[in-house]
Design a protein around this motif. Structure first.
Motif, PDB file in Angstrom:
ATOM      1  N   ALA A 152       0.964  -1.282   0.164  1.00 39.38           N
ATOM      2  CA  ALA A 152       0.142   0.068   0.196  1.00 39.38           C
ATOM      3  C   ALA A 152       1.322   1.473   0.190  1.00 39.38           C
ATOM      4  O   ALA A 152       1.719   0.846   0.599  1.00 39.38           O
ATOM      5  CB  ALA A 152      -0.878  -0.005   1.143  1.00 39.38           C
ATOM      6  N   ASP A 153       0.630   2.357  -0.151  1.00 42.25           N
ATOM      7  CA  ASP A 153       1.225   3.533  -0.671  1.00 42.25           C
ATOM      8  C   ASP A 153       1.883   4.557   0.876  1.00 42.25           C
ATOM      9  O   ASP A 153       2.138   4.495   0.974  1.00 42.25           O
ATOM     10  CB  ASP A 153       0.298   5.075  -1.774  1.00 42.25           C
ATOM     11  CG  ASP A 153       0.212   4.624  -2.802  1.00 42.25           C
ATOM     12  OD1 ASP A 153      -0.625   4.825  -3.389  1.00 42.25           O
ATOM     13  OD2 ASP A 153       1.092   3.823  -3.095  1.00 42.25           O
ATOM     14  N   ILE A 154       0.506   3.991   1.178  1.00 41.01           N
ATOM     15  CA  ILE A 154       0.144   4.246   3.246  1.00 41.01           C
ATOM     16  C   ILE A 154      -0.492   3.651   3.802  1.00 41.01           C
ATOM     17  O   ILE A 154      -2.006   3.069   3.728  1.00 41.01           O
ATOM     18  CB  ILE A 154      -0.642   5.816   3.081  1.00 41.01           C
ATOM     19  CG1 ILE A 154      -0.832   6.310   2.202  1.00 41.01           C
ATOM     20  CG2 ILE A 154      -1.510   6.324   4.170  1.00 41.01           C
ATOM     21  CD1 ILE A 154      -1.447   7.856   1.900  1.00 41.01           C
ATOM     22  N   ASN A 155       0.158   3.284   5.034  1.00 43.89           N
ATOM     23  CA  ASN A 155      -0.218   1.755   5.718  1.00 43.89           C
ATOM     24  C   ASN A 155      -0.539   2.785   7.276  1.00 43.89           C
ATOM     25  O   ASN A 155      -0.167   1.491   8.425  1.00 43.89           O
ATOM     26  CB  ASN A 155       0.743   0.420   5.572  1.00 43.89           C
ATOM     27  CG  ASN A 155      -0.293  -0.071   6.241  1.00 43.89           C
ATOM     28  OD1 ASN A 155      -0.848  -0.361   6.455  1.00 43.89           O
ATOM     29  ND2 ASN A 155       0.629  -1.432   6.219  1.00 43.89           N
ATOM     30  N   PRO A 156      -2.175   3.482   8.405  1.00 40.45           N
ATOM     31  CA  PRO A 156      -1.098   3.823   8.572  1.00 40.45           C
ATOM     32  C   PRO A 156      -2.038   2.589   9.714  1.00 40.45           C
ATOM     33  O   PRO A 156      -2.447   3.197  11.157  1.00 40.45           O
ATOM     34  CB  PRO A 156      -2.036   4.834   8.922  1.00 40.45           C
ATOM     35  CG  PRO A 156      -3.381   4.688   7.472  1.00 40.45           C
ATOM     36  CD  PRO A 156      -2.535   4.317   6.656  1.00 40.45           C
ATOM     37  N   ILE A 157      -2.673   1.721   9.773  1.00 35.95           N
ATOM     38  CA  ILE A 157      -3.408   0.620  10.227  1.00 35.95           C
ATOM     39  C   ILE A 157      -2.779  -0.258  10.347  1.00 35.95           C
ATOM     40  O   ILE A 157      -2.988  -1.958  10.269  1.00 35.95           O
ATOM     41  CB  ILE A 157      -4.539   0.658   9.725  1.00 35.95           C
ATOM     42  CG1 ILE A 157      -4.918   0.622   8.429  1.00 35.95           C
ATOM     43  CG2 ILE A 157      -5.701   1.440  10.312  1.00 35.95           C
ATOM     44  CD1 ILE A 157      -6.446  -0.285   8.381  1.00 35.95           C
ATOM     45  N   GLY A 158      -1.789  -0.004   9.858  1.00 31.41           N
ATOM     46  CA  GLY A 158      -1.108  -1.139   9.525  1.00 31.41           C
ATOM     47  C   GLY A 158      -0.389  -2.483  10.499  1.00 31.41           C
ATOM     48  O   GLY A 158      -0.111  -3.767  10.640  1.00 31.41           O
ATOM     49  N   GLY A 159      -0.235  -2.065  11.483  1.00 27.79           N
ATOM     50  CA  GLY A 159      -0.209  -2.631  13.034  1.00 27.79           C
ATOM     51  C   GLY A 159      -0.947  -3.615  13.567  1.00 27.79           C
ATOM     52  O   GLY A 159      -1.383  -4.269  14.614  1.00 27.79           O
ATOM     53  N   ILE A 160      -2.403  -2.452  12.703  1.00 26.48           N
ATOM     54  CA  ILE A 160      -3.849  -3.371  13.929  1.00 26.48           C
ATOM     55  C   ILE A 160      -3.919  -4.522  13.247  1.00 26.48           C
ATOM     56  O   ILE A 160      -4.506  -4.809  12.277  1.00 26.48           O
ATOM     57  CB  ILE A 160      -3.982  -2.156  13.561  1.00 26.48           C
ATOM     58  CG1 ILE A 160      -4.118  -1.093  13.834  1.00 26.48           C
ATOM     59  CG2 ILE A 160      -6.244  -2.513  14.748  1.00 26.48           C
ATOM     60  CD1 ILE A 160      -5.306   0.511  13.998  1.00 26.48           C
ATOM     61  N   SER A 161      -4.709  -5.369  14.463  1.00 30.64           N
ATOM     62  CA  SER A 161      -5.117  -7.399  14.251  1.00 30.64           C
ATOM     63  C   SER A 161      -6.705  -6.442  13.990  1.00 30.64           C
ATOM     64  O   SER A 161      -7.212  -5.194  13.751  1.00 30.64           O
ATOM     65  CB  SER A 161      -5.269  -7.399  15.130  1.00 30.64           C
ATOM     66  OG  SER A 161      -6.220  -7.302  16.139  1.00 30.64           O
ATOM     67  N   LYS A 162      -6.668  -7.238  12.766  1.00 28.74           N
ATOM     68  CA  LYS A 162      -8.383  -7.600  12.038  1.00 28.74           C
ATOM     69  C   LYS A 162      -9.353  -7.560  13.711  1.00 28.74           C
ATOM     70  O   LYS A 162     -10.814  -6.776  13.390  1.00 28.74           O
ATOM     71  CB  LYS A 162      -8.459  -8.729  11.493  1.00 28.74           C
ATOM     72  CG  LYS A 162      -8.298  -7.808   9.783  1.00 28.74           C
ATOM     73  CD  LYS A 162      -8.796  -9.696   9.181  1.00 28.74           C
ATOM     74  CE  LYS A 162      -8.344  -9.095   7.128  1.00 28.74           C
ATOM     75  NZ  LYS A 162      -7.162  -8.809   7.042  1.00 28.74           N
ATOM     76  N   THR A 163      -8.791  -7.775  14.856  1.00 30.62           N
ATOM     77  CA  THR A 163      -9.918  -8.161  15.714  1.00 30.62           C
ATOM     78  C   THR A 163     -10.191  -6.689  16.398  1.00 30.62           C
ATOM     79  O   THR A 163     -11.165  -6.097  16.364  1.00 30.62           O
ATOM     80  CB  THR A 163      -9.708  -8.591  16.547  1.00 30.62           C
ATOM     81  OG1 THR A 163      -9.714 -10.139  15.891  1.00 30.62           O
ATOM     82  CG2 THR A 163     -10.514  -8.679  17.910  1.00 30.62           C
TER      83      THR A 163
END
Length: 155
Positions: free
Chosen positions: A42-53
Motif C-alpha cells: 500500500a502507498d499509505i499504511n496507517p493501520i498496518g500494525g492493527i489486528s483485524k479484531t
C-alpha cells in the motif's frame, strides 16, 4: 477500484483496501497466511500494525459513536483474499476457512508477538496455557509448522 457495473457498489477488494489503505496483521505473518507484497504494497499504511479484531472493534465503535452507517458493509463483509471468483455474487473463499482459525484466535499470535514481545519458544509456552484444551502437538502444528512453512514470505 473494483466497482460492479450492475449496481455501482464496491466489491470485496475495495472493502479491504479502501483508497489504497491496507491493514496488516502480525498474526497473519506468524500464521504464514499472506500473499507476497499484498499487505506491504500500500502507498499509505496507517493501520498496518492493527489486528483485524481490534480494527473491527474500532469500526463498530465508529458506527455507534459517530453514526457512520457507511462502515456497516465493511464490518459485515467476510475477510477474503479473493483467491477464488465469486459464486452467484457471493464470496466463495474466506480467510478464516483457509487458515483453519478465526481472526479472534489469530489475534492471540499478534498480541503475544507485538505486545508481549515473545519469541517462538515463549509464544509456544504461552499458547499451551491459553489453549489448554488443545494438545501440545496440535499447538505446535498450528504455530510452528505453519510459521516455518511460510516464513520465506515475511523476509
Amino acid at each position: 477500484m473494483m466497482v460492479s457495473k450492475e449496481d455501482g457498489r464496491c466489491g470485496p477488494s475495495v472493502q479491504r483496501r479502501i483508497g489504497g489503505l491496507q491493514q496488516d496483521n502480525a498474526g497473519l505473518v506468524l500464521r504464514g497466511y499472506l500473499t507476497k507484497y499484498d499487505c506491504s504494497s500500500a502507498d499509505i499504511n496507517p493501520i498496518g500494525g492493527i489486528s483485524k479484531t481490534d480494527l473491527r472493534r474500532f469500526i463498530s465503535y465508529a458506527i455507534d459513536t459517530f453514526q457512520l452507517s457507511a462502515l456497516t458493509s465493511i464490518l459485515s463483509a467476510p475477510p477474503t483474499a479473493e483467491l477464488e471468483p465469486l459464486t452467484d455474487g457471493h464470496v466463495s473463499q474466506t480467510d478464516e476457512q483457509d487458515m483453519g482459525m478465526t481472526y479472534d484466535e489469530l489475534s492471540v499470535y499478534g498480541k503475544l508477538r507485538k505486545v508481549v514481545k515473545t519469541g517462538p519458544y515463549s509464544m509456544f509456552c504461552k499458547l499451551l496455557l491459553i489453549w489448554r484444551t488443545i494438545s501440545p502437538r496440535r499447538v505446535s502444528t498450528e504455530f510452528f509448522v505453519h510459521f516455518n512453512r511460510f516464513k520465506h514470505k515475511a523476509t
